[in-house]
Design a protein around this motif. Structure first.
Motif, PDB file in Angstrom:
ATOM      1  N   ALA A 251       0.843  -1.213   0.000  1.00 23.77           N
ATOM      2  CA  ALA A 251       0.000   0.000   0.000  1.00 23.77           C
ATOM      3  C   ALA A 251       0.871   1.252   0.000  1.00 23.77           C
ATOM      4  O   ALA A 251       0.570   2.233  -0.689  1.00 23.77           O
ATOM      5  CB  ALA A 251      -0.935  -0.012   1.192  1.00 23.77           C
ATOM      6  N   ALA A 252       1.964   1.227   0.773  1.00 24.40           N
ATOM      7  CA  ALA A 252       2.849   2.388   0.843  1.00 24.40           C
ATOM      8  C   ALA A 252       3.563   2.625  -0.479  1.00 24.40           C
ATOM      9  O   ALA A 252       3.894   3.764  -0.823  1.00 24.40           O
ATOM     10  CB  ALA A 252       3.877   2.187   1.964  1.00 24.40           C
ATOM     11  N   ALA A 253       3.793   1.552  -1.239  1.00 27.34           N
ATOM     12  CA  ALA A 253       4.515   1.672  -2.515  1.00 27.34           C
ATOM     13  C   ALA A 253       3.598   2.013  -3.674  1.00 27.34           C
ATOM     14  O   ALA A 253       4.070   2.350  -4.763  1.00 27.34           O
ATOM     15  CB  ALA A 253       5.253   0.371  -2.816  1.00 27.34           C
ATOM     16  N   THR A 254       2.272   1.943  -3.465  1.00 28.48           N
ATOM     17  CA  THR A 254       1.319   2.224  -4.539  1.00 28.48           C
ATOM     18  C   THR A 254       1.033   3.720  -4.607  1.00 28.48           C
ATOM     19  O   THR A 254       0.618   4.303  -3.593  1.00 28.48           O
ATOM     20  CB  THR A 254      -0.005   1.454  -4.300  1.00 28.48           C
ATOM     21  OG1 THR A 254       0.301   0.061  -4.206  1.00 28.48           O
ATOM     22  CG2 THR A 254      -0.978   1.697  -5.436  1.00 28.48           C
ATOM     23  N   PRO A 255       1.268   4.352  -5.753  1.00 30.00           N
ATOM     24  CA  PRO A 255       0.986   5.793  -5.866  1.00 30.00           C
ATOM     25  C   PRO A 255      -0.493   6.077  -5.634  1.00 30.00           C
ATOM     26  O   PRO A 255      -1.368   5.277  -6.005  1.00 30.00           O
ATOM     27  CB  PRO A 255       1.371   6.115  -7.319  1.00 30.00           C
ATOM     28  CG  PRO A 255       2.198   4.980  -7.789  1.00 30.00           C
ATOM     29  CD  PRO A 255       1.801   3.778  -6.977  1.00 30.00           C
TER      30      PRO A 255
END
Length: 197
Positions: free
Chosen positions: A190-194
């Motif tokens: 989730a943190a890596a998804t823009p």
């Protein structure tokens, strides 16, 4: 009245739907039972001679029951996070239920058995096609060949970022470690998804 006692100042816990999936006889019902803080719902029935030639019992000849719909359990990770666990049926003839069970799932655990590792491919393909994040947990059965997570990853042709770990589905601490690994993986993804993707 019960609603009068409800403290609206306390934040509601986030509830997350997690699937426990995999092939026939890999320990899905066992894992849900080991994890659940409530008495789990089980839809197990006795395996009868009617399943002969329909269900592949190679490697699990001693299995006497089978899940015919789903298993359900719940575990509170902390006051702000509750996981609802749905165990899928393993036989091919019940695959039609998987689409419904997967609806709204945030992630999945694919349980694997090294005695019948090929039984994991269908579950992995199912989640990859639907974009559902998953971890692979090898349920270490007594007498089964033991491989490292790296060897399992290579055998299943998994991307490097997908967590692979060994577990004992009967053991609550081991099964909880699998869930925590999945939750950490979901947070990382989730943190890596823009934003807006």
């Amino acid at each position: 009245m019960a609603s009068e006692n409800f403290d609206q100042s306390q934040p509601m816990a986030a509830s997350v739907k997690i699937l426990i999936a995999g092939g026939f006889g890999v320990g899905k019902t066992t894992m849900v039972g080991a994890l659940s803080e409530i008495t789990p719902l089980r839809t197990e029935e006795l395996i009868t001679e009617l399943s002969a030639g329909v269900d592949d019992l190679r490697g699990v000849e001693g299995k006497t029951t089978t899940t015919v719909a789903l298993d359900f359990g719940r575990i509170t990770i902390d006051p702000n996070l509750v996981l609802y666990l749905f165990g899928t049926p393993g036989q091919d003839r019940f695959w039609f239920l998987w689409d419904e069970l997967a609806r709204g799932a945030l992630g999945a655990v694919v349980l694997a058995d090294t005695r019948r590792l090929e039984g994991s491919f269908a579950a992995i393909d199912f989640f990859e096609r639907r974009g559902v994040a998953f971890t692979v947990a090898v349920n270490c059965f007594e007498g089964a060949p033991l491989y490292t997570p790296v060897e399992v990853r290579e055998a299943l042709d998994l991307d490097e970022q997908i967590p692979v770990l060994l577990c004992d589905a009967r053991d609550r601490a081991s099964a909880k470690n699998v869930l925590m690994t999945l939750v950490e993986y979901l947070i990382t993804r989730a943190a890596a998804t823009p934003v807006g993707s």
